[in-house]
Design a protein around this motif. Structure first.
Motif, PDB file in Angstrom:
ATOM      1  N   MET A   1       0.812  -1.201   0.000  1.00 25.26           N
ATOM      2  CA  MET A   1       0.000   0.000   0.000  1.00 25.26           C
ATOM      3  C   MET A   1       0.854   1.263   0.000  1.00 25.26           C
ATOM      4  N   ASN A   2       2.174   1.169   0.266  1.00 24.06           N
ATOM      5  CA  ASN A   2       2.989   2.379   0.340  1.00 24.06           C
ATOM      6  C   ASN A   2       2.940   3.199  -0.934  1.00 24.06           C
ATOM      7  N   LYS A   3       2.937   2.522  -2.098  1.00 19.36           N
ATOM      8  CA  LYS A   3       2.963   3.262  -3.356  1.00 19.36           C
ATOM      9  C   LYS A   3       1.651   3.983  -3.605  1.00 19.36           C
ATOM     10  N   LEU A   4       0.603   3.654  -2.844  1.00 24.11           N
ATOM     11  CA  LEU A   4      -0.669   4.333  -2.994  1.00 24.11           C
ATOM     12  C   LEU A   4      -0.756   5.550  -2.074  1.00 24.11           C
ATOM     13  N   ILE A   5       0.250   5.753  -1.206  1.00 24.84           N
ATOM     14  CA  ILE A   5       0.227   6.856  -0.257  1.00 24.84           C
ATOM     15  C   ILE A   5       1.338   7.829  -0.608  1.00 24.84           C
ATOM     16  N   ALA A   6       0.984   8.970  -1.167  1.00 26.00           N
ATOM     17  CA  ALA A   6       1.983   9.972  -1.506  1.00 26.00           C
ATOM     18  C   ALA A   6       2.623  10.494  -0.226  1.00 26.00           C
ATOM     19  N   GLN A   7       3.943  10.737  -0.298  1.00 25.75           N
ATOM     20  CA  GLN A   7       4.665  11.154   0.893  1.00 25.75           C
ATOM     21  C   GLN A   7       4.545  12.660   1.090  1.00 25.75           C
ATOM     22  N   ASP A   8       4.251  13.048   2.309  1.00 19.04           N
ATOM     23  CA  ASP A   8       4.159  14.451   2.697  1.00 19.04           C
ATOM     24  C   ASP A   8       4.752  14.531   4.096  1.00 19.04           C
ATOM     25  N   CYS A 261      -4.191  11.214  10.010  1.00 24.54           N
ATOM     26  CA  CYS A 261      -2.981  10.951   9.228  1.00 24.54           C
ATOM     27  C   CYS A 261      -3.000   9.495   8.774  1.00 24.54           C
ATOM     28  N   ARG A 262      -2.365   9.264   7.637  1.00 25.90           N
ATOM     29  CA  ARG A 262      -2.227   7.907   7.104  1.00 25.90           C
ATOM     30  C   ARG A 262      -0.805   7.762   6.576  1.00 25.90           C
ATOM     31  N   ASP A 388      -7.198  15.557   3.180  1.00 29.17           N
ATOM     32  CA  ASP A 388      -7.461  15.560   1.743  1.00 29.17           C
ATOM     33  C   ASP A 388      -7.105  14.211   1.120  1.00 29.17           C
ATOM     34  N   LYS A 389      -5.958  13.652   1.522  1.00 27.97           N
ATOM     35  CA  LYS A 389      -5.522  12.374   0.950  1.00 27.97           C
ATOM     36  C   LYS A 389      -6.443  11.222   1.332  1.00 27.97           C
ATOM     37  N   ILE A 390      -7.087  11.347   2.476  1.00 27.32           N
ATOM     38  CA  ILE A 390      -7.950  10.265   2.947  1.00 27.32           C
ATOM     39  C   ILE A 390      -9.368  10.399   2.412  1.00 27.32           C
ATOM     40  N   PHE A 391      -9.864  11.633   2.314  1.00 27.10           N
ATOM     41  CA  PHE A 391     -11.283  11.827   2.035  1.00 27.10           C
ATOM     42  C   PHE A 391     -11.606  12.503   0.704  1.00 27.10           C
ATOM     43  N   SER A 392     -10.648  13.166   0.069  1.00 33.61           N
ATOM     44  CA  SER A 392     -10.950  13.862  -1.178  1.00 33.61           C
ATOM     45  C   SER A 392     -11.433  12.875  -2.235  1.00 33.61           C
ATOM     46  N   PRO A 393     -12.561  13.156  -2.910  1.00 38.42           N
ATOM     47  CA  PRO A 393     -13.058  12.236  -3.945  1.00 38.42           C
ATOM     48  C   PRO A 393     -12.027  11.974  -5.038  1.00 38.42           C
ATOM     49  N   ASP A 394     -11.282  13.005  -5.442  1.00 42.88           N
ATOM     50  CA  ASP A 394     -10.266  12.820  -6.478  1.00 42.88           C
ATOM     51  C   ASP A 394      -9.149  11.922  -5.989  1.00 42.88           C
TER      52      ASP A 394
END
Length: 466
Positions: A1-8, A261-262, A388-394
Protein backbone atom coordinates in the motif's frame (compact mmCIF):
# COMPACT_ATOMS: atom_id res chain seq x y z
CA UNK A 1 0.00 0.00 0.00
CA UNK A 2 2.99 2.38 0.34
CA UNK A 3 2.96 3.26 -3.36
CA UNK A 4 -0.67 4.33 -2.99
CA UNK A 5 0.23 6.86 -0.26
CA UNK A 6 1.98 9.97 -1.51
CA UNK A 7 4.67 11.15 0.89
CA UNK A 8 4.16 14.45 2.70
CA UNK A 9 6.72 14.94 5.46
CA UNK A 10 5.64 16.29 8.83
CA UNK A 11 7.03 19.83 9.14
CA UNK A 12 9.91 20.50 11.53
CA UNK A 13 8.58 22.55 14.43
CA UNK A 14 10.34 24.97 16.81
CA UNK A 15 9.26 23.20 20.01
CA UNK A 16 12.14 21.69 21.96
CA UNK A 17 10.52 19.17 24.34
CA UNK A 18 8.09 17.97 21.68
CA UNK A 19 10.53 17.77 18.76
CA UNK A 20 13.37 16.10 20.66
CA UNK A 21 11.02 13.39 21.95
CA UNK A 22 9.55 12.82 18.48
CA UNK A 23 13.08 12.56 17.02
CA UNK A 24 14.11 10.09 19.72
CA UNK A 25 11.09 7.83 19.26
CA UNK A 26 11.45 7.86 15.49
CA UNK A 27 15.13 6.96 15.86
CA UNK A 28 14.58 4.19 18.42
CA UNK A 29 11.28 2.64 17.34
CA UNK A 30 11.78 3.37 13.60
CA UNK A 31 8.03 3.67 13.10
CA UNK A 32 6.57 6.37 10.85
CA UNK A 33 7.24 9.86 12.22
CA UNK A 34 3.55 10.66 11.87
CA UNK A 35 2.71 8.09 14.57
CA UNK A 36 5.20 9.74 16.92
CA UNK A 37 3.70 13.18 16.26
CA UNK A 38 0.15 11.95 16.87
CA UNK A 39 1.12 10.10 20.06
CA UNK A 40 2.96 13.11 21.43
CA UNK A 41 0.07 15.46 20.64
CA UNK A 42 -2.40 13.13 22.38
CA UNK A 43 -0.39 13.11 25.61
CA UNK A 44 0.14 16.88 25.45
CA UNK A 45 -3.59 17.43 24.95
CA UNK A 46 -4.44 15.14 27.86
CA UNK A 47 -1.93 16.90 30.13
CA UNK A 48 -3.03 20.47 29.32
CA UNK A 49 -6.78 20.35 28.66
CA UNK A 50 -7.85 20.25 32.32
CA UNK A 51 -5.83 23.32 33.26
CA UNK A 52 -6.13 25.69 30.31
CA UNK A 53 -8.45 27.08 27.65
CA UNK A 54 -7.55 29.49 24.84
CA UNK A 55 -9.36 32.63 23.77
CA UNK A 56 -9.50 33.26 20.04
CA UNK A 57 -9.30 36.74 18.49
CA UNK A 58 -13.02 36.40 17.74
CA UNK A 59 -13.76 36.29 21.47
CA UNK A 60 -14.80 32.67 21.93
CA UNK A 61 -13.03 30.48 24.49
CA UNK A 62 -11.93 27.08 23.14
CA UNK A 63 -10.87 23.89 24.95
CA UNK A 64 -7.38 22.54 24.28
CA UNK A 65 -8.68 19.02 23.58
CA UNK A 66 -7.63 17.29 20.36
CA UNK A 67 -9.24 14.44 18.46
CA UNK A 68 -6.70 12.38 16.49
CA UNK A 69 -7.05 9.36 14.23
CA UNK A 70 -4.00 7.60 12.78
CA UNK A 71 -4.57 4.96 10.11
CA UNK A 72 -1.66 2.53 10.00
CA UNK A 73 -1.18 -1.15 9.29
CA UNK A 74 -0.35 -4.06 11.56
CA UNK A 75 3.30 -4.13 12.55
CA UNK A 76 3.89 -0.45 11.81
CA UNK A 77 4.82 0.29 15.43
CA UNK A 78 1.67 1.96 16.77
CA UNK A 79 1.85 0.39 20.25
CA UNK A 80 5.58 0.91 20.98
CA UNK A 81 5.36 4.48 19.70
CA UNK A 82 2.46 5.42 21.94
CA UNK A 83 4.01 3.54 24.87
CA UNK A 84 7.23 5.54 24.54
CA UNK A 85 5.38 8.84 25.03
CA UNK A 86 2.82 7.63 27.54
CA UNK A 87 4.98 5.45 29.85
CA UNK A 88 5.29 8.06 32.61
CA UNK A 89 1.61 8.96 32.34
CA UNK A 90 0.57 5.31 32.55
CA UNK A 91 2.75 4.90 35.65
CA UNK A 92 1.22 7.99 37.26
CA UNK A 93 -2.26 6.67 36.52
CA UNK A 94 -1.41 3.37 38.20
CA UNK A 95 -0.10 5.24 41.26
CA UNK A 96 -3.31 7.25 41.54
CA UNK A 97 -5.49 4.16 41.24
CA UNK A 98 -3.45 2.35 43.90
CA UNK A 99 -3.76 5.34 46.24
CA UNK A 100 -7.50 5.46 45.61
CA UNK A 101 -7.86 1.80 46.59
CA UNK A 102 -6.33 2.64 49.97
CA UNK A 103 -8.54 5.72 50.33
CA UNK A 104 -11.56 3.62 49.35
CA UNK A 105 -10.89 1.16 52.18
CA UNK A 106 -10.62 4.07 54.64
CA UNK A 107 -13.83 5.55 53.26
CA UNK A 108 -15.76 2.29 53.61
CA UNK A 109 -14.60 1.96 57.21
CA UNK A 110 -15.48 5.53 58.18
CA UNK A 111 -18.78 5.37 56.31
CA UNK A 112 -19.67 2.14 58.08
CA UNK A 113 -19.09 3.82 61.44
CA UNK A 114 -21.07 6.87 60.30
CA UNK A 115 -23.95 4.65 59.22
CA UNK A 116 -24.07 2.76 62.53
CA UNK A 117 -24.30 6.07 64.38
CA UNK A 118 -27.11 7.13 62.04
CA UNK A 119 -28.95 3.88 62.77
CA UNK A 120 -28.68 4.55 66.49
CA UNK A 121 -30.05 8.07 66.06
CA UNK A 122 -32.94 6.74 63.96
CA UNK A 123 -33.73 4.05 66.55
CA UNK A 124 -33.79 6.72 69.27
CA UNK A 125 -36.05 8.86 67.05
CA UNK A 126 -38.52 6.01 66.58
CA UNK A 127 -38.66 5.33 70.33
CA UNK A 128 -39.33 8.98 71.12
CA UNK A 129 -42.08 9.17 68.49
CA UNK A 130 -43.75 5.99 69.81
CA UNK A 131 -43.67 7.32 73.38
CA UNK A 132 -45.02 10.67 72.27
CA UNK A 133 -41.89 12.49 73.47
CA UNK A 134 -40.23 15.46 71.79
CA UNK A 135 -38.01 14.31 68.95
CA UNK A 136 -36.62 17.70 67.95
CA UNK A 137 -33.24 17.18 69.62
CA UNK A 138 -32.52 13.83 68.00
CA UNK A 139 -33.89 15.10 64.66
CA UNK A 140 -31.36 17.93 64.86
CA UNK A 141 -28.60 15.42 65.54
CA UNK A 142 -29.66 13.42 62.48
CA UNK A 143 -29.61 16.53 60.29
CA UNK A 144 -26.12 17.46 61.50
CA UNK A 145 -24.96 13.89 61.07
CA UNK A 146 -26.02 13.90 57.40
CA UNK A 147 -23.88 16.99 56.89
CA UNK A 148 -20.74 15.10 57.91
CA UNK A 149 -21.39 11.99 55.85
CA UNK A 150 -18.02 10.76 54.52
CA UNK A 151 -17.71 11.15 50.78
CA UNK A 152 -16.07 8.53 48.57
CA UNK A 153 -12.64 9.42 47.21
CA UNK A 154 -12.56 11.14 43.83
CA UNK A 155 -12.44 8.77 40.87
CA UNK A 156 -8.98 9.55 39.49
CA UNK A 157 -9.18 7.57 36.24
CA UNK A 158 -8.10 9.82 33.37
CA UNK A 159 -6.86 7.25 30.84
CA UNK A 160 -9.35 5.04 29.02
CA UNK A 161 -8.81 2.43 26.33
CA UNK A 162 -11.43 -0.26 25.73
CA UNK A 163 -14.62 1.49 26.86
CA UNK A 164 -17.93 2.65 25.43
CA UNK A 165 -18.96 6.28 25.22
CA UNK A 166 -21.54 5.70 27.97
CA UNK A 167 -18.98 4.11 30.31
CA UNK A 168 -16.51 6.88 29.57
CA UNK A 169 -18.86 9.69 30.56
CA UNK A 170 -20.12 7.75 33.57
CA UNK A 171 -16.52 7.54 34.81
CA UNK A 172 -16.11 11.29 34.33
CA UNK A 173 -19.33 11.95 36.27
CA UNK A 174 -18.24 12.32 39.88
CA UNK A 175 -14.60 11.91 38.95
CA UNK A 176 -12.08 13.82 36.89
CA UNK A 177 -13.91 15.77 34.20
CA UNK A 178 -10.79 15.76 32.00
CA UNK A 179 -9.91 12.42 30.44
CA UNK A 180 -8.36 10.71 27.46
CA UNK A 181 -9.68 7.96 25.21
CA UNK A 182 -6.39 6.78 23.82
CA UNK A 183 -5.71 3.47 22.10
CA UNK A 184 -2.95 2.20 19.82
CA UNK A 185 -5.19 -0.71 18.85
CA UNK A 186 -8.56 0.98 18.39
CA UNK A 187 -9.90 -1.52 15.87
CA UNK A 188 -12.16 -3.05 18.51
CA UNK A 189 -13.56 0.37 19.36
CA UNK A 190 -14.67 0.99 15.79
CA UNK A 191 -15.61 -2.60 14.99
CA UNK A 192 -17.53 -3.25 18.19
CA UNK A 193 -19.64 -0.15 18.10
CA UNK A 194 -18.09 1.40 21.22
CA UNK A 195 -17.77 4.66 19.30
CA UNK A 196 -21.41 5.70 19.31
CA UNK A 197 -23.21 8.94 20.10
CA UNK A 198 -21.24 11.23 17.81
CA UNK A 199 -23.29 14.17 19.08
CA UNK A 200 -22.05 13.76 22.67
CA UNK A 201 -18.41 13.55 21.60
CA UNK A 202 -18.92 16.61 19.39
CA UNK A 203 -20.43 18.49 22.31
CA UNK A 204 -17.51 17.72 24.60
CA UNK A 205 -14.98 18.65 21.89
CA UNK A 206 -16.68 22.03 21.59
CA UNK A 207 -16.56 22.59 25.35
CA UNK A 208 -20.32 22.38 25.86
CA UNK A 209 -20.28 19.44 28.27
CA UNK A 210 -22.60 16.48 27.98
CA UNK A 211 -25.90 15.33 29.48
CA UNK A 212 -26.66 11.61 29.71
CA UNK A 213 -30.31 10.68 30.08
CA UNK A 214 -31.15 7.23 31.42
CA UNK A 215 -34.44 5.41 32.01
CA UNK A 216 -33.38 2.78 34.55
CA UNK A 217 -31.32 5.09 36.76
CA UNK A 218 -30.75 8.75 37.48
CA UNK A 219 -29.65 10.94 34.57
CA UNK A 220 -26.52 13.02 35.01
CA UNK A 221 -24.57 15.86 33.46
CA UNK A 222 -20.84 16.51 33.03
CA UNK A 223 -20.95 20.25 32.35
CA UNK A 224 -17.24 20.94 32.21
CA UNK A 225 -15.89 17.88 30.43
CA UNK A 226 -12.67 17.79 28.44
CA UNK A 227 -11.83 14.76 26.29
CA UNK A 228 -8.73 13.90 24.28
CA UNK A 229 -9.27 11.26 21.59
CA UNK A 230 -6.43 9.36 19.96
CA UNK A 231 -7.46 6.29 17.99
CA UNK A 232 -4.92 4.29 15.97
CA UNK A 233 -6.54 1.84 13.58
CA UNK A 234 -5.69 -0.44 10.70
CA UNK A 235 -6.64 0.65 7.16
CA UNK A 236 -9.17 -2.12 6.51
CA UNK A 237 -10.99 -1.32 9.77
CA UNK A 238 -11.11 2.35 8.85
CA UNK A 239 -12.47 1.51 5.39
CA UNK A 240 -15.21 -0.65 6.93
CA UNK A 241 -16.09 2.06 9.45
CA UNK A 242 -16.13 4.69 6.72
CA UNK A 243 -18.42 2.61 4.50
CA UNK A 244 -20.84 1.80 7.34
CA UNK A 245 -20.84 5.08 9.27
CA UNK A 246 -18.83 7.54 7.21
CA UNK A 247 -21.81 9.53 5.96
CA UNK A 248 -23.22 9.87 9.46
CA UNK A 249 -19.80 10.77 10.89
CA UNK A 250 -19.33 13.47 8.25
CA UNK A 251 -22.91 14.69 8.47
CA UNK A 252 -22.80 15.18 12.24
CA UNK A 253 -19.45 16.99 12.13
CA UNK A 254 -17.68 14.16 13.96
CA UNK A 255 -15.09 13.58 11.25
CA UNK A 256 -14.37 17.28 10.77
CA UNK A 257 -13.12 17.63 14.35
CA UNK A 258 -10.38 15.03 13.92
CA UNK A 259 -6.76 15.45 12.93
CA UNK A 260 -6.12 12.53 10.56
CA UNK A 261 -2.98 10.95 9.23
CA UNK A 262 -2.23 7.91 7.10
CA UNK A 263 1.55 7.41 7.08
CA UNK A 264 3.66 5.33 4.76
CA UNK A 265 4.91 2.17 6.44
CA UNK A 266 8.58 1.95 7.37
CA UNK A 267 8.58 -1.85 7.29
CA UNK A 268 11.57 -3.16 5.37
CA UNK A 269 13.69 -0.12 6.20
CA UNK A 270 14.04 -0.53 9.99
CA UNK A 271 17.68 -1.63 10.00
CA UNK A 272 19.25 -1.57 13.47
CA UNK A 273 22.90 -0.57 13.88
CA UNK A 274 23.27 -2.25 17.29
CA UNK A 275 23.87 0.97 19.21
CA UNK A 276 22.31 1.40 22.65
CA UNK A 277 19.06 3.36 22.67
CA UNK A 278 18.73 6.42 24.86
CA UNK A 279 15.39 7.69 26.15
CA UNK A 280 16.36 10.98 27.80
CA UNK A 281 14.09 13.11 25.62
CA UNK A 282 11.09 10.87 26.28
CA UNK A 283 11.77 10.96 30.01
CA UNK A 284 11.83 14.76 29.87
CA UNK A 285 8.60 14.72 27.87
CA UNK A 286 6.95 12.34 30.34
CA UNK A 287 8.12 14.36 33.35
CA UNK A 288 6.52 17.49 31.91
CA UNK A 289 3.25 15.68 31.13
CA UNK A 290 3.02 14.17 34.62
CA UNK A 291 3.78 17.54 36.27
CA UNK A 292 0.82 19.11 34.47
CA UNK A 293 -1.45 16.18 35.30
CA UNK A 294 -0.44 16.29 38.97
CA UNK A 295 -1.29 19.99 39.06
CA UNK A 296 -4.71 19.23 37.59
CA UNK A 297 -5.44 16.33 39.96
CA UNK A 298 -4.45 18.35 43.02
CA UNK A 299 -6.74 21.18 41.95
CA UNK A 300 -9.60 18.72 41.55
CA UNK A 301 -8.96 17.29 45.01
CA UNK A 302 -9.21 20.82 46.41
CA UNK A 303 -12.42 21.46 44.50
CA UNK A 304 -10.81 24.00 42.17
CA UNK A 305 -12.16 23.64 38.63
CA UNK A 306 -11.50 27.00 36.95
CA UNK A 307 -9.08 26.85 34.05
CA UNK A 308 -6.64 29.57 33.05
CA UNK A 309 -7.47 31.24 29.74
CA UNK A 310 -4.52 31.80 27.38
CA UNK A 311 -4.52 34.59 24.80
CA UNK A 312 -2.60 35.31 21.63
CA UNK A 313 -0.04 38.06 21.36
CA UNK A 314 -0.81 40.87 18.93
CA UNK A 315 1.35 39.36 16.17
CA UNK A 316 0.04 35.84 16.77
CA UNK A 317 -3.44 37.31 16.63
CA UNK A 318 -2.69 38.77 13.18
CA UNK A 319 -1.31 35.43 11.94
CA UNK A 320 -4.38 33.53 13.08
CA UNK A 321 -6.88 36.03 11.67
CA UNK A 322 -5.09 36.03 8.30
CA UNK A 323 -5.04 32.19 8.25
CA UNK A 324 -8.65 31.92 9.31
CA UNK A 325 -9.75 34.30 6.55
CA UNK A 326 -7.69 32.44 3.93
CA UNK A 327 -9.40 29.19 4.92
CA UNK A 328 -12.81 30.87 4.81
CA UNK A 329 -12.23 32.19 1.27
CA UNK A 330 -11.30 28.69 0.11
CA UNK A 331 -14.63 27.26 1.31
CA UNK A 332 -16.48 28.46 -1.79
CA UNK A 333 -17.60 25.80 -4.25
CA UNK A 334 -14.62 26.51 -6.50
CA UNK A 335 -12.12 26.79 -3.64
CA UNK A 336 -9.66 24.37 -2.13
CA UNK A 337 -12.15 23.35 0.57
CA UNK A 338 -15.25 23.46 -1.60
CA UNK A 339 -15.60 19.69 -1.28
CA UNK A 340 -15.03 19.71 2.52
CA UNK A 341 -16.45 22.84 4.19
CA UNK A 342 -17.09 20.75 7.31
CA UNK A 343 -13.38 20.09 7.70
CA UNK A 344 -12.41 23.67 6.86
CA UNK A 345 -14.84 25.10 9.40
CA UNK A 346 -12.89 23.44 12.24
CA UNK A 347 -9.37 23.84 10.86
CA UNK A 348 -8.57 27.31 12.21
CA UNK A 349 -9.81 26.33 15.67
CA UNK A 350 -7.64 23.21 15.64
CA UNK A 351 -4.68 25.45 14.77
CA UNK A 352 -5.26 27.75 17.73
CA UNK A 353 -5.64 24.72 20.00
CA UNK A 354 -2.31 23.37 18.75
CA UNK A 355 -0.64 26.73 19.38
CA UNK A 356 -1.96 26.88 22.95
CA UNK A 357 -0.88 23.29 23.65
CA UNK A 358 2.68 23.92 22.47
CA UNK A 359 2.77 27.18 24.43
CA UNK A 360 1.76 25.48 27.68
CA UNK A 361 3.71 22.25 27.28
CA UNK A 362 6.96 23.98 26.34
CA UNK A 363 6.63 26.19 29.43
CA UNK A 364 6.27 29.47 27.56
CA UNK A 365 5.25 32.54 29.59
CA UNK A 366 2.73 35.25 28.75
CA UNK A 367 0.70 35.26 25.57
CA UNK A 368 1.15 32.87 22.64
CA UNK A 369 3.96 34.11 20.40
CA UNK A 370 3.93 34.64 16.66
CA UNK A 371 6.50 31.83 16.21
CA UNK A 372 4.33 29.36 18.13
CA UNK A 373 1.25 30.35 16.14
CA UNK A 374 3.08 29.99 12.81
CA UNK A 375 4.32 26.53 13.80
CA UNK A 376 0.79 25.48 14.74
CA UNK A 377 -0.58 26.82 11.44
CA UNK A 378 2.02 24.87 9.48
CA UNK A 379 1.19 21.67 11.35
CA UNK A 380 -2.54 22.32 10.96
CA UNK A 381 -2.17 22.66 7.19
CA UNK A 382 -0.17 19.42 7.13
CA UNK A 383 -3.03 17.62 8.91
CA UNK A 384 -5.41 19.24 6.41
CA UNK A 385 -3.43 17.76 3.51
CA UNK A 386 -3.65 14.39 5.24
CA UNK A 387 -7.43 14.80 5.46
CA UNK A 388 -7.46 15.56 1.74
CA UNK A 389 -5.52 12.37 0.95
CA UNK A 390 -7.95 10.26 2.95
CA UNK A 391 -11.28 11.83 2.04
CA UNK A 392 -10.95 13.86 -1.18
CA UNK A 393 -13.06 12.24 -3.94
CA UNK A 394 -10.27 12.82 -6.48
CA UNK A 395 -7.66 11.31 -4.18
CA UNK A 396 -9.84 8.32 -3.33
CA UNK A 397 -10.51 7.73 -7.04
CA UNK A 398 -6.78 7.88 -7.82
CA UNK A 399 -5.88 5.54 -4.96
CA UNK A 400 -8.60 3.04 -5.84
CA UNK A 401 -7.57 3.13 -9.50
CA UNK A 402 -3.95 2.49 -8.49
CA UNK A 403 -5.08 -0.44 -6.36
CA UNK A 404 -7.09 -1.93 -9.21
CA UNK A 405 -4.21 -1.43 -11.63
CA UNK A 406 -1.85 -3.17 -9.19
CA UNK A 407 -4.29 -6.10 -9.02
CA UNK A 408 -4.48 -6.27 -12.83
CA UNK A 409 -0.67 -6.22 -13.06
CA UNK A 410 -0.40 -8.99 -10.45
CA UNK A 411 -2.88 -11.09 -12.46
CA UNK A 412 -0.83 -10.56 -15.63
CA UNK A 413 2.45 -11.48 -13.88
CA UNK A 414 0.82 -14.67 -12.61
CA UNK A 415 -0.90 -15.78 -15.83
CA UNK A 416 0.99 -13.95 -18.59
CA UNK A 417 -2.35 -12.86 -20.08
CA UNK A 418 -3.04 -9.12 -20.52
CA UNK A 419 -6.67 -9.85 -21.36
CA UNK A 420 -9.05 -10.13 -18.36
CA UNK A 421 -12.81 -10.46 -18.54
CA UNK A 422 -14.65 -7.75 -16.63
CA UNK A 423 -16.89 -10.32 -14.92
CA UNK A 424 -13.76 -12.01 -13.59
CA UNK A 425 -12.41 -8.71 -12.28
CA UNK A 426 -15.67 -7.98 -10.52
CA UNK A 427 -15.65 -11.38 -8.83
CA UNK A 428 -12.02 -11.50 -7.68
CA UNK A 429 -10.61 -7.98 -7.25
CA UNK A 430 -10.55 -6.30 -3.82
CA UNK A 431 -14.00 -6.63 -2.25
CA UNK A 432 -14.52 -2.92 -1.68
CA UNK A 433 -13.95 -2.19 -5.41
CA UNK A 434 -16.47 -4.74 -6.74
CA UNK A 435 -19.46 -2.44 -7.10
CA UNK A 436 -20.15 -2.27 -10.84
CA UNK A 437 -20.66 1.48 -10.82
CA UNK A 438 -17.39 2.03 -8.95
CA UNK A 439 -15.51 -0.28 -11.31
CA UNK A 440 -16.79 1.71 -14.29
CA UNK A 441 -15.33 4.88 -12.75
CA UNK A 442 -12.01 3.14 -12.13
CA UNK A 443 -11.89 1.71 -15.65
CA UNK A 444 -12.53 5.18 -17.06
CA UNK A 445 -9.72 6.63 -14.94
CA UNK A 446 -7.23 3.92 -15.92
CA UNK A 447 -8.22 4.16 -19.59
CA UNK A 448 -7.78 7.95 -19.60
CA UNK A 449 -4.34 7.48 -18.06
CA UNK A 450 -3.44 5.06 -20.87
CA UNK A 451 -2.99 2.09 -18.55
CA UNK A 452 -5.79 -0.13 -19.94
CA UNK A 453 -8.12 -0.51 -22.92
CA UNK A 454 -11.75 -1.57 -22.75
CA UNK A 455 -13.14 -3.73 -25.55
CA UNK A 456 -16.14 -5.97 -26.19
CA UNK A 457 -15.81 -9.52 -27.46
CA UNK A 458 -19.34 -10.47 -28.35
CA UNK A 459 -21.36 -9.85 -25.21
CA UNK A 460 -18.34 -9.99 -22.95
CA UNK A 461 -16.59 -6.87 -21.66
CA UNK A 462 -12.82 -7.28 -21.58
CA UNK A 463 -10.02 -5.30 -19.95
CA UNK A 464 -6.70 -5.27 -21.82
CA UNK A 465 -3.68 -4.22 -19.80
CA UNK A 466 -1.35 -1.91 -21.75
Amino acid sequence: MNKLIAQDLVPDLPFEIFSEAVDEVQRNVMAPRELAVCSALAIISLACQGLYDVKSPLGNVCPLSLAIMAISGSGDGKSPTLRAFAASVFKYQETLLAEREIDLIKYKTSHGIWFEILKAYRADLRKRVKRGESAEEVAGLIRKHHEIEPRPPLNLLFLNDDVTVQALFQTMNGGLSSAGWISSEASGILKGGALQHFDKINSVWSGDGVRVGRVSSESYQVPDARLTLCLMIQPNVFESFNQAKGDNARGTGFTSRFLFCRPRSTQGTRIADGSEQGWDACERFGTRAVALLKDYVERCRLGESARQVIRLSERANDVWIKTRNEIEREMTQEGRYGWAPDHASKLAENMIRLAALFHVFEGREGDISEMTMRGAVELGYWFSRQFDKIFSPDTILANDANELHAWLRAHYEKTGDRRIERNYVRRYCANRLRDSGRLDELYEKLASDGLIRLVHEGKKGVVILN
